[in-house]
Each structure stands twice: as C-alpha cells, then as structure tokens.
Motif scaffolding. Structure first.
Motif, short mmCIF file in Angstrom:
data_model
loop_
_atom_site.label_atom_id
_atom_site.label_comp_id
_atom_site.label_asym_id
_atom_site.label_seq_id
_atom_site.Cartn_x
_atom_site.Cartn_y
_atom_site.Cartn_z
N LYS A 1 42.92 -48.26 -13.74
CA LYS A 1 42.09 -48.10 -12.54
C LYS A 1 41.89 -49.42 -11.79
CE LYS A 1 38.45 -45.75 -14.31
NZ LYS A 1 38.54 -45.22 -15.69
N SER A 2 42.45 -50.50 -12.35
CA SER A 2 42.21 -51.83 -11.78
C SER A 2 43.01 -52.06 -10.51
CB SER A 2 42.56 -52.90 -12.81
OG SER A 2 41.87 -52.63 -14.02
N LYS A 3 42.55 -53.04 -9.72
CA LYS A 3 43.22 -53.40 -8.46
C LYS A 3 43.65 -54.86 -8.51
CE LYS A 3 43.47 -51.37 -5.02
NZ LYS A 3 44.51 -50.37 -4.65
N ILE A 4 44.72 -55.14 -7.79
CA ILE A 4 45.18 -56.53 -7.66
C ILE A 4 45.20 -56.89 -6.19
CG2 ILE A 4 47.10 -58.12 -7.98
CD1 ILE A 4 47.87 -56.55 -10.48
N LEU B 1 42.13 -61.77 -18.33
CA LEU B 1 42.68 -60.44 -18.04
C LEU B 1 42.28 -59.45 -19.13
CD1 LEU B 1 46.27 -61.54 -16.94
CD2 LEU B 1 44.44 -60.70 -15.44
N GLU B 2 42.29 -59.94 -20.38
CA GLU B 2 41.93 -59.05 -21.49
C GLU B 2 40.45 -58.69 -21.43
OE1 GLU B 2 43.32 -60.89 -25.09
OE2 GLU B 2 45.40 -60.29 -24.68
N ALA B 3 39.63 -59.65 -20.98
CA ALA B 3 38.18 -59.40 -20.93
C ALA B 3 37.79 -58.50 -19.77
CB ALA B 3 37.44 -60.74 -20.82
N MET B 4 38.67 -58.38 -18.78
CA MET B 4 38.33 -57.59 -17.60
C MET B 4 38.24 -56.10 -17.96
SD MET B 4 40.33 -57.63 -13.96
CE MET B 4 40.88 -55.93 -13.90
N GLU B 5 37.27 -55.42 -17.35
CA GLU B 5 37.13 -53.98 -17.61
C GLU B 5 38.12 -53.18 -16.76
OE1 GLU B 5 33.32 -52.41 -18.04
OE2 GLU B 5 33.06 -53.97 -19.59
N ASP B 6 38.46 -52.00 -17.23
CA ASP B 6 39.30 -51.12 -16.42
C ASP B 6 38.54 -50.80 -15.13
OD1 ASP B 6 41.28 -49.47 -15.54
OD2 ASP B 6 40.77 -47.78 -16.86
N GLY B 7 39.24 -50.87 -14.02
CA GLY B 7 38.59 -50.62 -12.73
C GLY B 7 38.17 -51.91 -12.04
N GLY B 8 38.42 -53.04 -12.68
CA GLY B 8 38.07 -54.33 -12.09
C GLY B 8 39.07 -54.78 -11.04
N THR B 9 38.71 -55.86 -10.33
CA THR B 9 39.61 -56.42 -9.33
C THR B 9 40.08 -57.80 -9.79
OG1 THR B 9 38.49 -55.28 -7.54
CG2 THR B 9 39.82 -57.19 -6.92
N PHE B 10 41.39 -57.97 -9.78
CA PHE B 10 41.98 -59.27 -10.08
C PHE B 10 42.49 -59.87 -8.77
CE2 PHE B 10 46.08 -61.48 -10.81
CZ PHE B 10 45.60 -62.61 -11.46
N ILE B 11 42.11 -61.13 -8.53
CA ILE B 11 42.57 -61.80 -7.31
C ILE B 11 43.49 -62.95 -7.68
CG2 ILE B 11 41.86 -63.31 -5.39
CD1 ILE B 11 39.46 -61.59 -4.96
N LEU B 12 44.64 -63.02 -6.99
CA LEU B 12 45.48 -64.22 -7.08
C LEU B 12 45.55 -64.83 -5.70
CD1 LEU B 12 48.71 -64.89 -9.04
CD2 LEU B 12 48.63 -65.48 -6.62
N SER B 13 45.29 -66.14 -5.62
CA SER B 13 45.39 -66.85 -4.35
C SER B 13 46.65 -67.71 -4.37
CB SER B 13 44.14 -67.71 -4.16
OG SER B 13 44.39 -68.77 -3.27
N ALA B 14 47.55 -67.46 -3.41
CA ALA B 14 48.83 -68.18 -3.37
C ALA B 14 48.82 -69.23 -2.25
CB ALA B 14 49.98 -67.19 -3.15
N HIS C 1 51.82 -54.61 -14.64
CA HIS C 1 52.42 -53.90 -15.77
C HIS C 1 51.39 -53.77 -16.91
CE1 HIS C 1 55.27 -52.80 -18.91
NE2 HIS C 1 54.80 -53.81 -19.63
N TYR C 2 50.70 -54.86 -17.17
CA TYR C 2 49.66 -54.84 -18.21
C TYR C 2 48.52 -53.88 -17.83
CZ TYR C 2 45.45 -56.56 -20.59
OH TYR C 2 44.27 -56.66 -21.27
N PHE C 3 48.07 -53.97 -16.58
CA PHE C 3 46.99 -53.08 -16.13
C PHE C 3 47.41 -51.61 -16.22
CE2 PHE C 3 44.79 -56.33 -13.05
CZ PHE C 3 44.22 -56.97 -14.14
N LYS C 4 48.62 -51.34 -15.78
CA LYS C 4 49.09 -49.95 -15.75
C LYS C 4 49.00 -49.32 -17.15
CE LYS C 4 53.12 -47.25 -14.31
NZ LYS C 4 54.51 -47.34 -13.85
N GLN C 5 49.31 -50.15 -18.18
CA GLN C 5 49.25 -49.63 -19.54
C GLN C 5 47.84 -49.58 -20.09
OE1 GLN C 5 51.94 -52.49 -21.34
NE2 GLN C 5 53.38 -50.81 -21.71
N HIS C 6 47.03 -50.58 -19.76
CA HIS C 6 45.74 -50.72 -20.45
C HIS C 6 44.51 -50.56 -19.56
CE1 HIS C 6 47.82 -52.01 -24.08
NE2 HIS C 6 48.58 -52.76 -23.30
N LYS C 7 44.66 -50.82 -18.26
CA LYS C 7 43.51 -50.75 -17.34
C LYS C 7 43.94 -50.16 -16.01
CE LYS C 7 41.78 -54.57 -19.87
NZ LYS C 7 41.45 -55.97 -20.06
#
Ligand SMILES: Cc1cc2nc3c(=O)[nH]c(=O)nc-3n(C[C@H](O)[C@H](O)[C@H](O)COP(=O)(O)OP(=O)(O)OC[C@H]3O[C@@H](n4cnc5c(N)ncnc54)[C@H](O)[C@@H]3O)c2cc1C
Lengths: 270, 440
Positions: free
Chosen positions: B220-223, B179-192, B212-218
């Motif tokens: 533009k990212s999507k989940i 998550l820390e290595a991901m750039e702002d504007g990246g896409t994070f996928i969780l598979s449940a 919450h972490y993205f909102k503060q630091h990245k």
C-alpha cells in the motif's frame, strides 16, 4: 567556472599577477582570448559603436551541460540600483541558436539587484553573451562558452502539462524590511514552441511563445521581460525586488496567441 | 577468496624469484627493472573502481613500475548493486571486495590509510599516519564527496536520519533499516539532484528496486521521486517499466512541476521544494549535490565547478602535471560518472603512464560504457556509449538504448546481463571470482 567567481578569485588570491597570466593559471583563458561579441552582429548592432566594459558583469552557466533543453543561466551586474545609477537593460544572446536573441530585460531601481536567473535552450556548444546597459548609457559585456554534450543517457521528455498551459507558480518573500532586497521566483507552464520542430505527424508545430512578462509593485515597474525561442519550456525567472513600502506585486505573462495570466501577491513591508 | 590464504613468503617462494620482488625503496614490495632501479614510482589514491583498476593495469603493463595504492578501507563496498541490497535481493557481503589480488598477484603495495595532502610541485603525498611518499606519477580516483553546504538543512547529522546512501556501506544499511521500519501504506521520498552527479540512472534504479521490496512486503506504500531535472537517464524506459511492473506506486515530479528540493527537515521527515510545497515522508533518501573527493582539492586539480578538468587523451589534470584524475572526480562528460567509465578511464591512464615513463607517446584513447539498470529482478534496461576525442573534447561516437516496448524475455535477458556485467567488472577490478549468477 563563473566569471563572477573568477573575478573575485583573482582579486583575492592572484592580485599580483597580470590578468592574462592569472587567467592562464586558472586554465580558463580560452573564453577570454577572442571576444566573440566583437564580431557578433546582433551585439554590434546593440552597441552601435559604443565600447563596452567587460568587468562588473558576470555570466554563470555550467561549463558542460548534459541537457541542452534546459541550461541554467544567471547574469549579474554590479550596480547599486539607485535612481541615479542602475542597470536599465540586460540582453542575452546564444550565438549559434537559430534565433540568437534569447531574452531582454528592463530593470528599474525597484529591482534592487541587477541579477536575473533563467533556463535556456542551447542547440549545440556555443558562446553565450550578456550585454547590460546602465541608465547613463554605458554598456557592459560578458561572454562564456557553454558546452552541450549529446548524452545518450538522456531522452527528451515533454515537460509541460498540455491541459494547464498558462498555469503559473511564484514565490515571494513573506515579509521584507523597508528597502530590503527580496527574491522573487516565477515559472509558468508553457511549451514555448519554437515553430522549428516537427510533431509526430511530420507537420511543423506552430510557434507559440510566452513573449512578455512584467512584474509591478502597485504602479511601479519592477521588471519587464521579452522572451524568444531560446527560453526553455516552462519559462522560469528568478529576480529581485526592493520595496520601499507594502504593496501588491502583480506578475503578468502574455503569449503570442493572446492568452494571458496574472498573479497577485501581497508584499508585506515592516 | 583463494589468494587470501597465501602469505607473502609463500608467494615469493611460489614466484621463485625473490630477488625480483625484494623490498625496494620506501614503498616496500615492488618490481625492479633489470638494473635494480624501479621503472618509476606511481601512487594511486582511492581503491574504488578507478583506483583499483589503475593500480592493477599499471602493474600488468609494466611490472617494473612500483605502485602503491592508498585506500583506508580493507573492504570496498560497491554502489553498483547496492540498490539490489536495498530491494532485499543481495546480501551486503556480496557487494564487498578486498585487495588480496592486487597485493599478491600484482605486487601492488596497498596502504590502508587516508591520503591527507598532495604537494604537486614537490611530488609528494602525505598520509594520515604521517608518512610522506614521493611519486613520479600520481593517480587520483577519490570518487565523490557530498556538498554539505548545498541543500538547506542537509548536513552530516541530517544524513544519519535521512541517509544519502550515495557511498555504499553504513549509509546503505541505514536506508535499508528505514525502509524496513516503515509501515505498509507509508510514503517514501527520494530527492534527486541536478546534473552532474554520480550514476545518472542510479536514483531511478533505486526507486524501482525499493518498489520491488514494497510490492512484496508493503504494497500500500507510495514512492515520491522529487527531481531537480526535467529529463533523466533512460527516462522513457524507466517510466514504461514502472507502469508495467508497479502500476502507479512510483510518482515522479520533475523540475517544471516544482520537483526541486531546496530544504530538508530530517527530524520532521519533511522536504520543501522551490516554490514552497511541503512533502511529508515516512522514510527519506536525499541524494544531495556532490563534488570531487577532498584530496582532489588538496592536490589543486579542481576548478570552481568542484570537479577536476582533465586532458581528454590521457586524463592528466589540466591544472597540475603528473597528476591523473579518473572516475567520478574528473570532468569527462559526455561520459557519465559510472563505475564502468572509471574502470575504462583507469586503463587508458595506466597505458598513458606506462608509455610516458617509458618515453613513448600515449595511444589514441577510446572508451566504452554500459549502464544496466534493474527495474525488477527480471526486468533489465541499458544504455551504451562509445567515446573518443575530437577537437580536444570527449565526444560520444556511437551509442544506444534498450528498445521501448520490448517483450518480457528481452527484459529478462538484460537483467541477466546486468548480473554478468557486475560479476565481470568486480573480477576485473578486485579479482573477486565467486559471485553468484542468480538474482534474489
Ligand atoms: C546507487 C548507485 C548505483 C550505481 N550503479 C552503477 C552501475 O550499475 N554501473 C556503474 O558503472 N556505476 C554505477 N554507479 C556509479 C559508481 O559507483 C561510481 O561511478 C564509481 O564508484 C566511481 O569510481 P571512482 O573510482 O571514481 O570512485 P569510488 O569507486 O567511490 O572509489 C573512491 C575510493 O577512494 C577512496 N578515497 C577517497 N578519498 C581518499 C583519500 N584521501 N585517501 C585514500 N583513499 C581515498 C574511498 O575510500 C573510495 O574507496 C552507481 C552509483 C550509485 C550511487
């Protein structure tokens, strides 16, 4: 625990014991002790006096389901699925649902494998029954108890997209060898309204079901299905096809209002 | 921790009753009954929520029973609050717990090794160091193992790239690194996964705190949350919270919208769903299908579902007598696979074992559960249930959810309750006493 697995397990590891002893050993004797289908009218009517076999057919449902609105079910019958010897019909029943008939399927040798997977609704803990009929008129029966728990963790959601009713998805193999059996996956966006539930305004929401599905390979029938109220919203079907030559697989759904959808998928055969 | 500094010798002196706690039998320190023989020998496998609680409460109810706890790790990292770590709200060390209290205050012999095998008829456990220990009663609380054969492309090597982080520890750290290595504007996928699995609200709390972490630091990212289910725990509350706190950063795709992941390509950062849709991710978290820990298989207590069926009143295995299975490994539905439930079940098992060794009938069982989830540091929601036994099955006898549309101060209070809950259960289970009340 699935019947198929139990059967296989029995053959492999406890072949020396009597079936009754072996089942007790597996701790699953309850499902077999009293065959509910013998006393269940819709099944008695279907059998019409015939004595079914209870081997060669398996029903796979989770022992315990936390969400009764979508319980995965797979029924499999042992059959070569050739012109002279195939499973022609499969019927599914939920013994304690308002309408116990879940669905009926007509299979052909082109189905290749007598296996259907779908998702069903279960109002409460109950026995689910599958009856298959071979082309020569022999019956096979399997029955399993499916527990449904009221789980406070789960809230019901409307799972279909009201703007795109009758929108279908499918997945077919890219290419098959001649006579090879391939898997077909289908799902259609549809509420499957039972006519038994009230909307927010307190009025009964009118019944609206997909009641018919067919899969044909050019002019040959691969599968025909009739659905009733116990098929989950967004009817999902997994079945098989065994093409002898290339053709177009036509998937067609009809609902009670007359709405219909068709999808055509080319099936390459090498 | 205070007790950590007390040596065994000091402890014995402190107790002033060295005779009563002298080494007895192969299990080392143990209490003895008046005639010198232990009131019974119990082995507990697994020092997580279920196992640590069972060991403690057996000793609490009857100190004359010899108890050995087998757990390879010297420190146990909890999955509860590991999502806070992922969201940047808690240090890893604050979700780690030790076994000092069990060893020193409760005289549990903690053996830091793996149990490799169980012989249910000889009533022995074989440890990785070769020792074979005998028991009168065995408690299994091994938690979950990942079903590495269940999801195409998702094996141990893939999990080093696309972590599951469904057992807390190195996997959780790895996910945080991604998550820390991901750039702002990246896409994070969780598979449940489909039910049943460890912690039904877990995936949804996880995306919340990652948001919450993205909102503060990245920002533009999507989940993208791809789900093998059409309904999930506290769904309405989560959806309401996501909208309110994160706008449309989080997109949930359920089973009926082709949300079920059927193939993972960790190298390519890609997943494929049932009907053939490909999704690309810059960081991925695959929560795969699960089963009971392998020792339950060795003990012969699981059925073909991969989980251990138990007698509801006592949680004794339906398949092998004198083996009790608690926590995630057991089939206890409608109780969820939660740490709270594991802790509760362990107490019922402790009481049943103590009663049985004393020739008494077990008490009637009742359990409770509350699952708190944090949508943000000041937005908590919960679901609670009370469970009992009817007609030989566990049933929910009462329960409820946080209300929809509650005011902000209500959500804030529930977030505080969540912290209090965590601190209380860690104190109860491992004796950890100095956890912070503040969140982030
Ligand atoms: C992201 C996430 C969030 C969660 N949040 C919550 C929450 O807020 N509230 C809640 O109540 N629950 C929560 N849970 C669920 C909770 O973590 C589990 O339900 C709980 O850990 C189950 O306890 P257990 O004793 O069954 O297993 P565990 O706690 O996993 O303990 C099992 C232990 O057994 C040991 N073990 C395994 N095999 C062997 C062996 N052969 N020999 C020796 N030792 C062995 C392991 O090392 C481990 O320490 C969460 C889970 C996740 C993944």
């Amino acid at each position: 625990m699935t019947t198929t697995i139990v059967t296989r397990f029995l053959r492999r590891t406890v072949a020396g014991l009597s079936i009754a002893a072996a089942l007790t050993l597996l701790g699953s004797a309850t499902a077999y002790a009293a065959p509910v289908w013998e006393r269940f009218e819709p099944v008695k009517a279907l059998l019409d006096g015939a004595t079914p076999r209870t081997n060669g057919i398996g029903l796979d449902i989770p022992l315990v389901s936390e969400d009764g609105s979508s319980v995965p079910l797979t029924v499999t019958a042992d059959s070569r699925m050739r012109d002279d010897d195939y499973i022609e019909e499969i019927h599914l029943f939920a013994t304690r649902n308002p309408n116990p008939e879940i669905a009926s399927f007509r299979l052909t040798p082109h189905t290749g494998l007598a296996r259907i997977a779908t998702r069903i609704r279960l109002n409460e803990t109950q026995e689910v029954i599958a009856v298959a009929r071979t082309n020569s008129g022999e019956y096979l029966v399997s029955s399993r108890e499916a527990r449904v728990t009221v789980n406070g963790c789960l809230t019901r959601a409307d799972t279909y997209d009201a703007d795109n009713i009758m929108n279908a998805r499918y997945r077919v193999p890219n290419e098959l060898a001649r006579g090879e059996i391939g898997e077909v996956l289908t799902m259609i966006n549809h509420p499957m309204e039972t006519g038994l539930r009230e909307g927010a305004d307190g009025e009964i929401i009118p019944r609206r079901l997909i009641n018919r599905f067919t899969a044909t390979l050019d002019d040959r029938t691969v599968l025909e299905a009739r659905f009733n109220t116990s098929i989950s919203a967004n009817p999902y079907l997994r079945f098989h096809v065994r093409p002898e030559e290339a053709g177009t697989l036509t998937l067609a759904w009809e609902d009670e209002t007359g709405a219909a959808t068709q999808e055509k998928a080319p099936l390459q055969v090498r | 921790m205070k007790q950590g500094n007390i040596t065994r010798r000091e402890l014995l002196k402190f107790l002033g009753a060295a005779g009563a706690v002298s080494a007895a039998g192969s299990l080392g320190i143990a209490g003895c009954s008046r005639n010198g023989a232990p009131a019974g020998r119990v082995i507990v496998i697994g020092g997580g929520f279920g196992g640590a609680t069972a060991a403690k409460y057996i000793k609490l109810f009857n100190p004359d029973i010899q108890v050995a706890l087998i757990e390879p790790a010297e420190r146990f990292y909890t999955c509860p609050f590991s999502n806070l770590y992922l969201g940047g709200l808690r240090d890893m060390q604050l979700i780690g717990h030790g076994y000092e209290e069990l060893k020193q205050r409760y005289q549990v012999e903690v053996i830091h090794t793996l149990a490799e095998d169980v012989d249910g008829s000889a009533k022995t456990v074989r440890l990785a160091d070769g020792r074979v220990l005998g028991y009168d009663k065995l408690v299994l609380s091994p938690g979950i193992d990942i079903r590495w054969d269940a999801l195409e492309g998702y094996d141990q090597a893939a999990a080093e790239i696309a972590p599951h982080a469904w057992k807390a520890g190195p996997q959780t750290k790895l996910l945080r690194d991604r998550l820390e290595a991901m750039e702002d504007g990246g896409t994070f996928i969780l598979s449940a996964p489909a039910n049943p699995f460890r912690c039904p609200p877990g995936p949804y709390e996880r995306v919340s705190l990652i948001a919450h972490y993205f909102k503060q630091h990245k920002p533009k990212s999507k989940i993208l949350l791809l789900d093998a289910k059409d309904a999930f725990s506290k769904q309405g509350l989560f959806m309401e919270g996501w909208k309110a706190v994160y706008g449309d950063m989080i997109e949930w795709v359920g089973l009926s919208d082709d949300g079920r992941v059927v193939r993972v390509d960790a190298q390519a950062g890609e997943v494929e769903t049932e009907f053939g849709t490909l999704h690309k991710a810059d960081a991925m978290n695959i929560v795969p299908p699960q089963k009971a820990g392998f020792i339950a298989v060795r003990a012969g207590v699981i059925d073909t579902t991969g989980w251990a069926p138990v007698k509801p009143q006592t949680f004794e295995s339906k398949m092998v007598s004198d083996i009790y299975v608690v926590g995630d490994a057991s089939v206890a539905a409608p109780m969820p696979k939660s740490g709270f439930c594991a802790n509760n079940q362990a107490k019922v098992v402790a009481a049943a074992i103590v009663a049985d060794l004393d020739g008494r009938e077990p008490l009637e069982a009742r359990w409770t559960n509350t699952c708190y989830s944090l949508i943000s540091p000041d937005y908590g929601i919960s679901v609670a249930g009370v469970y009992g036994v009817e007609d030989g099955h566990i049933v929910e006898t009462a329960g409820g959810l946080s209300p929809l549309g509650a005011p902000a101060d209500f959500r804030q209070r529930e977030a505080r309750y969540a912290v209090n809950w965590y601190n209380a259960i860690c104190q109860d289970t491992w004796g950890t006493s100095d956890l912070p009340l503040a969140l982030g």
